[in-house]
Design an enzyme around this catalytic site. Structure first.
Site, PDB file in Angstrom:
ATOM      1  N   TYR A  50      55.037  56.594  37.877  1.00  0.00           N
ATOM      2  CA  TYR A  50      54.573  55.589  38.838  1.00  0.00           C
ATOM      3  C   TYR A  50      53.053  55.664  39.053  1.00  0.00           C
ATOM      4  CZ  TYR A  50      59.568  55.678  40.249  1.00  0.00           C
ATOM      5  OH  TYR A  50      60.934  55.670  40.287  1.00  0.00           O
ATOM      6  N   SER A 149      68.238  61.425  35.872  1.00  0.00           N
ATOM      7  CA  SER A 149      68.213  60.015  36.268  1.00  0.00           C
ATOM      8  C   SER A 149      68.566  59.162  35.057  1.00  0.00           C
ATOM      9  CB  SER A 149      66.804  59.658  36.773  1.00  0.00           C
ATOM     10  OG  SER A 149      66.735  58.308  37.131  1.00  0.00           O
ATOM     11  N   SER A 198      66.651  50.959  43.315  1.00  0.00           N
ATOM     12  CA  SER A 198      66.711  49.497  43.455  1.00  0.00           C
ATOM     13  C   SER A 198      68.004  49.038  44.130  1.00  0.00           C
ATOM     14  CB  SER A 198      66.533  48.825  42.086  1.00  0.00           C
ATOM     15  OG  SER A 198      65.214  49.009  41.647  1.00  0.00           O
ATOM     16  N   LYS A 242      62.651  50.313  48.025  1.00  0.00           N
ATOM     17  CA  LYS A 242      61.187  50.320  47.949  1.00  0.00           C
ATOM     18  C   LYS A 242      60.659  49.192  48.821  1.00  0.00           C
ATOM     19  CE  LYS A 242      57.518  48.332  45.646  1.00  0.00           C
ATOM     20  NZ  LYS A 242      57.175  47.064  45.008  1.00  0.00           N
TER      21      LYS A 242
HETATM   22  P1  A2P Z   1      58.389  44.312  49.971  1.00  0.00           P
HETATM   23  O1  A2P Z   1      57.595  45.472  49.448  1.00  0.00           O
HETATM   24  O2  A2P Z   1      57.573  43.115  50.257  1.00  0.00           O
HETATM   25  O3  A2P Z   1      59.273  44.715  51.122  1.00  0.00           O
HETATM   26  P2  A2P Z   1      64.413  47.589  45.299  1.00  0.00           P
HETATM   27  O4  A2P Z   1      64.241  48.715  46.240  1.00  0.00           O
HETATM   28  O5  A2P Z   1      65.841  47.149  45.138  1.00  0.00           O
HETATM   29  O6  A2P Z   1      63.742  47.817  43.953  1.00  0.00           O
HETATM   30  O7  A2P Z   1      63.705  46.319  45.941  1.00  0.00           O
HETATM   31  C1  A2P Z   1      62.331  46.292  46.182  1.00  0.00           C
HETATM   32  C2  A2P Z   1      61.898  44.896  46.489  1.00  0.00           C
HETATM   33  O8  A2P Z   1      62.627  44.398  47.621  1.00  0.00           O
HETATM   34  C3  A2P Z   1      60.458  44.799  46.836  1.00  0.00           C
HETATM   35  O9  A2P Z   1      59.933  43.667  46.202  1.00  0.00           O
HETATM   36  C4  A2P Z   1      60.435  44.663  48.350  1.00  0.00           C
HETATM   37  O10 A2P Z   1      59.351  43.846  48.770  1.00  0.00           O
HETATM   38  C5  A2P Z   1      61.735  43.954  48.621  1.00  0.00           C
HETATM   39  N1  A2P Z   1      62.286  44.327  49.918  1.00  0.00           N
HETATM   40  C6  A2P Z   1      62.449  45.571  50.419  1.00  0.00           C
HETATM   41  N2  A2P Z   1      62.997  45.524  51.643  1.00  0.00           N
HETATM   42  C7  A2P Z   1      63.196  44.215  51.923  1.00  0.00           C
HETATM   43  C8  A2P Z   1      63.724  43.528  53.046  1.00  0.00           C
HETATM   44  N3  A2P Z   1      64.163  44.168  54.116  1.00  0.00           N
HETATM   45  N4  A2P Z   1      63.769  42.166  52.983  1.00  0.00           N
HETATM   46  C9  A2P Z   1      63.316  41.499  51.909  1.00  0.00           C
HETATM   47  N5  A2P Z   1      62.805  42.099  50.806  1.00  0.00           N
HETATM   48  C10 A2P Z   1      62.741  43.448  50.819  1.00  0.00           C
END
Ligand code: A2P
Length: 289
Positions: A50, A149, A198, A242
């Protein structure tokens, strides 16, 4: 903030909720980790791939929290497939994070990303070699738990048959629209905790705008992301959303509700994404998920 912990197979406790930091720039990672720690997150998931370990380490120090209150995970790069490379990367992680010990270090992927899920068995020997380096650090107390992982059951068997320490975790892609129950159940059988990366399906609309998920979320008076996160928590998975958005981070930590067995069953049975990885919504693997 959701603060439940579960025990790994070596007795080490891990906070169920952690902040994922994939695709965060250094600046984003610093600010997000600092904000997350301030609001009560106690688990940060990073990786060499990362490129933000230094920022994560800085945020941990600047949070002024006692070190032992924070659980930190990093990952040996998928491309480090020899003893020498593994040692170099682990030493690099210690340096970049600026930590005396790391809570959890895992092999990022059984194959280098460019060959992900190809040549399945080609890296068996190399993975054992890398894992044995992790075992050495583990025995020395420098790393508190070790794992893997993106490993499939056969990849796990290779480690279980040729190494001594049973992996504490297998971190895999897991969200309501993508569940590899064969691997999940195999991990359970072997006492390996599954970590969901994710868990919001990368924030994609195929998950967050799904009508069936929305309907169930409404029933519990929670948001779709909250329902998705509680779903993996109900499955006893360490859950690693994330976010760089403070409001999202906060609501993602608000998970004190239960999903009924009946609704869990409905969620488990939802159509999974069939074209996974084939269309443009899935970020490129070369970024090192
Ligand atoms: P952001 O950083 O603007 O919150 P994952 O963890 O499944 O990979 O998903 C990450 C993505 O989901 C990021 O783009 C993040 O954007 C978005 N995300 C994280 N929490 C939320 C939330 N509560 N509502 C909408 N989008 C979210």
């Amino acid at each position: 903030m959701y603060s439940k912990k579960i025990k790994l197979n070596n007795g080490v406790e891990i906070p169920v909720l952690g902040l994922g930091t994939w695709l965060m720039s250094k600046e984003e990672a610093y600010l997000s980790c600092l904000a997350a720690l301030e609001m009560g997150y106690r688990h940060i998931d990073t990786a060499v791939a990362y490129g933000n370990e230094e920022a994560v380490g800085r945020a941990i120090r600047d949070s002024k929290l006692p070190r032992e209150e924070i659980f930190v995970t990093t990952k040996v790069p998928a491309e480090a497939k020899s003893e020498k490379a593994a040692r170099k990367e682990i030493e690099g992680s210690f340096k970049k994070l600026g930590l005396d010990y790391i809570d959890l270090v895992i092999i990022h992927c059984p194959q280098p990303w460019i060959l992900f899920r190809k040549f399945q068995r080609r890296y068996d020997k190399a993975n054992v070699e890398v894992y044995k380096v992790l075992e050495e650090y583990y025995r020395a107390g420098k790393i508190k738990a070790i794992g893997v992982s993106n490993f499939l059951p056969a990849d796990l068997d290779n480690i279980l048959n040729n190494c001594e320490v049973v992996p504490a975790v297998n971190q895999i892609l897991a969200h309501v629209k993508n569940m590899d129950f064969e691997t999940i159940n195999y991990c359970r059988e072997k006492g390996i905790i599954v970590e969901a990366y994710s868990p919001l399906g990368h924030g994609n609309s195929k998950v967050l705008k799904d009508e069936a998920i929305k309907e169930i979320a409404n029933k519990y008076n929670v948001s779709v992301p909250q329902l998705c996160l509680r779903f993996t928590v109900e499955l006893n998975m360490v859950t690693l959303p994330k976010s760089t958005n403070i409001a999202h981070m906060k609501s993602n930590g608000d998970l004190d509700f239960n999903i009924s067995e009946e609704d869990m069953e409905r969620l488990v049975k939802l159509d999974k994404i069939k074209d996974y990885g084939k269309d443009d919504w899935y970020p490129v693997f070369s970024k090192g998920k």
